[in-house]
Design a protein around this motif. Sequence first.
Motif, PDB file in Angstrom:
ATOM      1  N   VAL A 201       0.853  -1.198   0.000  1.00  0.00           N
ATOM      2  CA  VAL A 201       0.000   0.000   0.000  1.00  0.00           C
ATOM      3  C   VAL A 201       0.883   1.240   0.000  1.00  0.00           C
ATOM      4  O   VAL A 201       2.037   1.189   0.409  1.00  0.00           O
ATOM      5  CB  VAL A 201      -0.950   0.054   1.222  1.00  0.00           C
ATOM      6  CG1 VAL A 201      -1.949  -1.077   1.197  1.00  0.00           C
ATOM      7  CG2 VAL A 201      -0.174   0.054   2.523  1.00  0.00           C
ATOM      8  N   GLY A 202       0.310   2.350  -0.424  1.00  0.00           N
ATOM      9  CA  GLY A 202       1.004   3.626  -0.358  1.00  0.00           C
ATOM     10  C   GLY A 202       0.742   4.275   0.984  1.00  0.00           C
ATOM     11  O   GLY A 202      -0.302   4.068   1.605  1.00  0.00           O
ATOM     12  N   SER A 203       1.708   5.067   1.448  1.00  0.00           N
ATOM     13  CA  SER A 203       1.557   5.780   2.708  1.00  0.00           C
ATOM     14  C   SER A 203       2.107   7.188   2.548  1.00  0.00           C
ATOM     15  O   SER A 203       3.196   7.377   2.015  1.00  0.00           O
ATOM     16  CB  SER A 203       2.313   5.056   3.824  1.00  0.00           C
ATOM     17  OG  SER A 203       2.289   5.835   5.005  1.00  0.00           O
TER      18      SER A 203
ATOM     19  N   ALA B   3      -4.162  -7.120   9.314  1.00  0.00           N
ATOM     20  CA  ALA B   3      -3.749  -7.953   8.178  1.00  0.00           C
ATOM     21  C   ALA B   3      -3.219  -9.286   8.692  1.00  0.00           C
ATOM     22  O   ALA B   3      -2.571  -9.349   9.728  1.00  0.00           O
ATOM     23  CB  ALA B   3      -2.679  -7.249   7.367  1.00  0.00           C
ATOM     24  N   SER B   4      -3.508 -10.339   7.948  1.00  0.00           N
ATOM     25  CA  SER B   4      -3.034 -11.664   8.343  1.00  0.00           C
ATOM     26  C   SER B   4      -1.764 -12.055   7.595  1.00  0.00           C
ATOM     27  O   SER B   4      -1.335 -13.197   7.652  1.00  0.00           O
ATOM     28  CB  SER B   4      -4.130 -12.695   8.099  1.00  0.00           C
ATOM     29  OG  SER B   4      -4.494 -12.704   6.746  1.00  0.00           O
ATOM     30  N   CYS B   5      -1.177 -11.096   6.877  1.00  0.00           N
ATOM     31  CA  CYS B   5       0.056 -11.355   6.143  1.00  0.00           C
ATOM     32  C   CYS B   5       0.957 -10.121   6.258  1.00  0.00           C
ATOM     33  O   CYS B   5       0.581  -9.128   6.888  1.00  0.00           O
ATOM     34  CB  CYS B   5      -0.236 -11.675   4.677  1.00  0.00           C
ATOM     35  SG  CYS B   5      -1.021 -10.326   3.765  1.00  0.00           S
ATOM     36  N   ASP B   6       2.124 -10.170   5.646  1.00  0.00           N
ATOM     37  CA  ASP B   6       3.031  -9.029   5.665  1.00  0.00           C
ATOM     38  C   ASP B   6       2.395  -7.843   4.938  1.00  0.00           C
ATOM     39  O   ASP B   6       1.633  -8.015   3.972  1.00  0.00           O
ATOM     40  CB  ASP B   6       4.347  -9.372   4.961  1.00  0.00           C
ATOM     41  CG  ASP B   6       5.183 -10.379   5.736  1.00  0.00           C
ATOM     42  OD1 ASP B   6       4.843 -10.691   6.897  1.00  0.00           O
ATOM     43  OD2 ASP B   6       6.183 -10.859   5.169  1.00  0.00           O
ATOM     44  N   VAL B   7       2.746  -6.638   5.383  1.00  0.00           N
ATOM     45  CA  VAL B   7       2.281  -5.406   4.738  1.00  0.00           C
ATOM     46  C   VAL B   7       3.486  -4.515   4.508  1.00  0.00           C
ATOM     47  O   VAL B   7       4.280  -4.285   5.428  1.00  0.00           O
ATOM     48  CB  VAL B   7       1.241  -4.652   5.619  1.00  0.00           C
ATOM     49  CG1 VAL B   7       0.833  -3.349   4.964  1.00  0.00           C
ATOM     50  CG2 VAL B   7       0.019  -5.541   5.874  1.00  0.00           C
ATOM     51  N   LEU B   8       3.618  -4.023   3.290  1.00  0.00           N
ATOM     52  CA  LEU B   8       4.658  -3.065   2.954  1.00  0.00           C
ATOM     53  C   LEU B   8       3.994  -1.736   2.652  1.00  0.00           C
ATOM     54  O   LEU B   8       3.157  -1.646   1.747  1.00  0.00           O
ATOM     55  CB  LEU B   8       5.463  -3.540   1.736  1.00  0.00           C
ATOM     56  CG  LEU B   8       6.458  -2.527   1.159  1.00  0.00           C
ATOM     57  CD1 LEU B   8       7.549  -2.193   2.176  1.00  0.00           C
ATOM     58  CD2 LEU B   8       7.062  -3.058  -0.136  1.00  0.00           C
ATOM     59  N   ALA B   9       4.336  -0.714   3.423  1.00  0.00           N
ATOM     60  CA  ALA B   9       3.838   0.631   3.183  1.00  0.00           C
ATOM     61  C   ALA B   9       4.904   1.402   2.431  1.00  0.00           C
ATOM     62  O   ALA B   9       6.003   1.631   2.955  1.00  0.00           O
ATOM     63  CB  ALA B   9       3.503   1.314   4.505  1.00  0.00           C
TER      64      ALA B   9
END
Length: 144
Positions: free
Chosen positions: A110-112, A133-139
């Motif tokens: 996602v964008g941040s 979230a149930s998985c990794d998140v990259l912002a």
Amino acid sequence: MSQYKKVLVAIDLSDESNQVAQRAQGIADNSDCELHIIHVIEPLSFAYGVDIPMDFSGLQDEIQNQATEQLKRFSEQNSIDQDHQHIVLGRPEVEIHAMAEEISADLIVVGSHGRYGLALLMGSTANGVLHGASCDVLAVRVGN
């Protein structure tokens, strides 16, 4: 770093979406995994409240049609298969989580904008996606 199999990139179709998609594409290319893209349209009733006695259906349909066309063009420019393009109606963080579960994504990108203070408290989609979230998140930092 673990080997990702399915990456879901969430975009808002703004100019900054390219930065987010390019980061996700780089990860997908390096991990040889599927790349899915999602755009969530918030219902007008969320923005204007349900107490306004207006029929937003025609306007909501037009927004949906324009977003669908924009997502299609964006996906073509970023080489994302048509069956990996998702456009849904609802609250972004809820729908992004649901799509990640549905496709068994192991990374959400996602964008941040890096908001802080009151702006963060008022709501950030990236923050909402991260929590729950149930998985990794990259912002991906955008707009700087």
